[in-house]
Design an enzyme around this catalytic site. Sequence first.
Site, mmCIF file in Angstrom:
data_model
loop_
_atom_site.group_PDB
_atom_site.id
_atom_site.type_symbol
_atom_site.label_atom_id
_atom_site.label_comp_id
_atom_site.label_asym_id
_atom_site.label_seq_id
_atom_site.Cartn_x
_atom_site.Cartn_y
_atom_site.Cartn_z
ATOM 1 C CB CYS A 191 9.722 53.277 54.378
ATOM 2 S SG CYS A 191 8.135 52.477 54.138
ATOM 3 C CB CYS A 243 7.634 45.022 56.141
ATOM 4 S SG CYS A 243 6.567 46.022 55.113
ATOM 5 C CB CYS A 287 11.282 46.616 50.051
ATOM 6 S SG CYS A 287 9.768 47.591 50.057
ATOM 7 C CD GLU A 312 10.823 67.611 65.490
ATOM 8 O OE1 GLU A 312 9.938 67.499 64.615
ATOM 9 O OE2 GLU A 312 11.775 66.820 65.575
#
Length: 511
Positions: A252, A268, A259, A96
């Site tokens: 996305c 969405c 899409c 991370e």
Amino acid sequence: MGPLRAAAARGLRRGGGRGRGAAPGAGKGSKGSAAPGGRPAPPAALHLFGDPAEVEALRGRLLAWYDQSKRDLPWRALAVTEPDVNRRAYAVWVSEIMLQQTQVATVIDYYNRWMQKWPTLQALAEASLEEVNELWAGLGYYSRGKRLQEAARKVVSELAGQMPRTAEELQKLLPGVGRYTAGAIASISYGQATGVVDGNVIRVLCRLRCIGADPSSPAVIDRLWAMANALVDRSRPGDFNQALMELGATVCTPKAPLCGECPVKQHCRARLRVEKELALASRKLLGKLPPVPDVEDCAVGDCPLCPPAAEPWDSSLGVTNFPRKAAKKQPRVEQTATCVLERRGHRGALEYLIVQRPSSGLLAGLWEFPSVPLAPGLQQEQQREVLQDHLQAWTGQPVAAGSLRFMGEVVHVFSHIHQTYVVYSLPLDGDVTLDLASSPSRWVTEEEFRASAVSTAMKKVLKVCERQRGEESGPAKGSKRKRGAKPGAGGSTRPGTQLSLRAFLRAPNPP
Ligand code: SF4
């Protein structure tokens, strides 16, 4: 998981503090969004996941897609296979921190080398900052590696080697661990049902719920965290969070979202809006006026989550109307003169002199060519004099300004600084006595230089020198220097010719 990730997380940490408790009505944008009694009004339905059945369906679709499509990444494998909870949390934590501001493809190799060298918190705690910087070199944002090591030392020395077990404790006890990182470690390593919000999650959620206000604003930050915490799957929180981020990274995407392939397209509202607009446009083309009003933002006046009135929906952008670009602080513009001092070493190989930066501040503890910041607006000769003074103070000997050869410029953009390095070189045929008390220094071959803890900017500086030398040594090629080289007083600066130490140390001619 792209470069937005840490920026967003950082912004969110900052904004989260400001957002809660901010007086409703204090800002222009919040006018009309306060409920009686001074409490913020609940968001409009457009921006909410109000239907539990829809939330369940979204979780199911997203997780099913993730199970099928997730990328095979080394930290994901460790998070699943590592039985020791501290090692597992450490493995996730390292990934991370590395992924903040850095692309996955770049991180993989660094991550593998890091985990091989320091597979446990204890191993990292015993490493030197020099080793950490060497391995981190090229990954950028060097303070991340330093802080990671400081936090590992804290876990070993103050927490008996036990990683804090909740997101709240991780954020509270570990330096450099903010809300996003804490949530990621806790959900992925411990299965705590807590959401995460990074750049990818911001993009996905803003599109799912048509949030078009500045994503770094407190109102938006609070809403996104609330949404992430409400959406996270209770039985698979780590996978759900990774799935949301994976969706943002691979489907996305910022400029060209796919899409048609999106597993949550049914949920969405940005996509729905585009579809409605297309339907409306074709009705208009056919001469049929719509019986109902056009698509609206939402029913709340001055909604703090809708796009600002000055930047309404732009049909040509489609779903990429969301999210809006966060208000960005312009980076500071700075200039630094840097000098590549070079000599032939014992075995004839070219060697460079590098010095170590202070142990705190920008690029802490990294090695660089001797450098000095320049005041704005200096002319070339003035810059050269500043560098000359710096080298003289450093060596304790006079330096002829004319012996410094201009090689080019390197622009490097740090997160908050637009830095231009004005590069000079100074070939030597002997050693110089350096003031070791001011900063450690050493001579390195090119190979050693590349293996040292040097920043990407310094690698670019060396490249400029090498390119310049290459151009000058080619008989047919003319020099492409922007500024002419100025031969040293009495010293030749022909490429490949070593300037004598005497010439280097000769005092500049009086004006
Ligand atoms: Fe993003 Fe398109 Fe999926 Fe909406 S449908 S979440 S805009 S990829």
